[in-house]
Design a protein around this motif. Structure first.
Motif, short mmCIF file in Angstrom:
data_model
loop_
_atom_site.label_atom_id
_atom_site.label_comp_id
_atom_site.label_asym_id
_atom_site.label_seq_id
_atom_site.Cartn_x
_atom_site.Cartn_y
_atom_site.Cartn_z
N GLY A 104 0.82 -1.20 0.00
CA GLY A 104 0.00 0.00 0.00
C GLY A 104 0.85 1.25 0.00
O GLY A 104 2.08 1.20 0.03
N PRO A 106 1.22 5.04 1.90
CA PRO A 106 0.77 5.88 3.01
C PRO A 106 -0.05 7.07 2.49
O PRO A 106 0.30 7.67 1.47
CB PRO A 106 2.07 6.37 3.66
N ASP A 122 8.08 5.14 3.11
CA ASP A 122 7.73 4.00 3.95
C ASP A 122 7.58 2.70 3.18
O ASP A 122 7.62 1.63 3.77
CB ASP A 122 6.43 4.28 4.70
N SER A 123 7.39 2.77 1.87
CA SER A 123 7.07 1.55 1.13
C SER A 123 8.13 1.13 0.13
O SER A 123 7.99 0.15 -0.55
CB SER A 123 5.74 1.72 0.39
N SER A 151 -5.51 3.65 -2.10
CA SER A 151 -4.62 2.72 -1.44
C SER A 151 -4.90 2.73 0.05
O SER A 151 -5.29 3.75 0.61
CB SER A 151 -3.17 3.11 -1.70
N GLU A 152 -4.68 1.59 0.64
CA GLU A 152 -4.78 1.47 2.08
C GLU A 152 -3.47 0.88 2.57
O GLU A 152 -3.05 -0.19 2.11
CB GLU A 152 -5.97 0.58 2.46
N TRP A 153 -2.83 1.60 3.46
CA TRP A 153 -1.53 1.18 3.97
C TRP A 153 -1.63 -0.24 4.52
O TRP A 153 -2.51 -0.56 5.31
CB TRP A 153 -1.06 2.15 5.04
N SER A 157 -3.06 -1.46 -3.27
CA SER A 157 -3.38 -0.26 -4.03
C SER A 157 -4.21 -0.60 -5.26
O SER A 157 -4.18 -1.74 -5.75
CB SER A 157 -2.09 0.44 -4.49
#
Length: 169
Positions: A104, A106, A122-123, A151-153, A157
């Protein structure tokens, strides 16, 4: 270098020569090529809704666009999780949908995804230059399309590209 050259062309005002293109064969060919990107993910496609759809397109750039989204989906989706690529037709638009069950994005990074050199901290795994989605955005604009992202962390996505349909059979 190839990505920088593509963006230099865009900055110089390069305009793609769009011609009528039957969409489904190009989608299927790209899905076959995407098989080489798989590293243990489950890859599902449903491209049959694009049968008989014609759009104004540059085949080479359109394939590059599709591979950018597929490459990202596989890059950020762990082995054993699903990546889907599907087509849908809604009135006078064709939608190309890319979903993954990856890490996902953020929420703080969503507004900046299509900016040059931007990489969601972060990803990311250290791969890439941060140019792919900016190139994708330019290709979409050249094809009079648009893109949405949700998208949801930690859940994955979904990117949807919308193109105007030239002809339905």
């Amino acid at each position: 270098v190839k990505d920088l050259l593509t963006l230099a062309r865009a900055d110089a005002g390069f305009v793609m020569e769009l011609i009528p293109l039957e969409l489904q064969p190009l989608l299927e060919d790209t899905a076959r090529q995407a098989q080489y990107l798989i590293k243990g993910q489950i890859f599902e496609t449903d491209l049959s809704p694009a049968e008989g759809i014609t759009i104004q397109a540059d085949a080479d750039y359109l394939k590059q666009l599709l591979l950018i989204f597929l490459d990202n989906a596989f890059k950020y989706t762990p082995a054993g999780q699903k990546v889907t690529f599907q087509a849908r037709v809604d009135q006078d638009e064709v939608q190309l949908i890319f979903r993954d069950e990856g890490v996902g994005i953020p929420p703080k990074d969503l507004p900046y995804l299509f900016e040059r050199f931007y990489r969601a901290q972060d990803s990311r795994t250290g791969e890439g230059t941060g140019l792919g989605l900016s190139i994708a955005q330019w290709i979409i604009e050249q094809h009079q399309g648009r893109v949405t992202v949700s998208s949801e962390w930690g859940q994955g996505s979904e990117f949807i590209i919308y193109f105007p349909v030239l002809r339905l059979f």
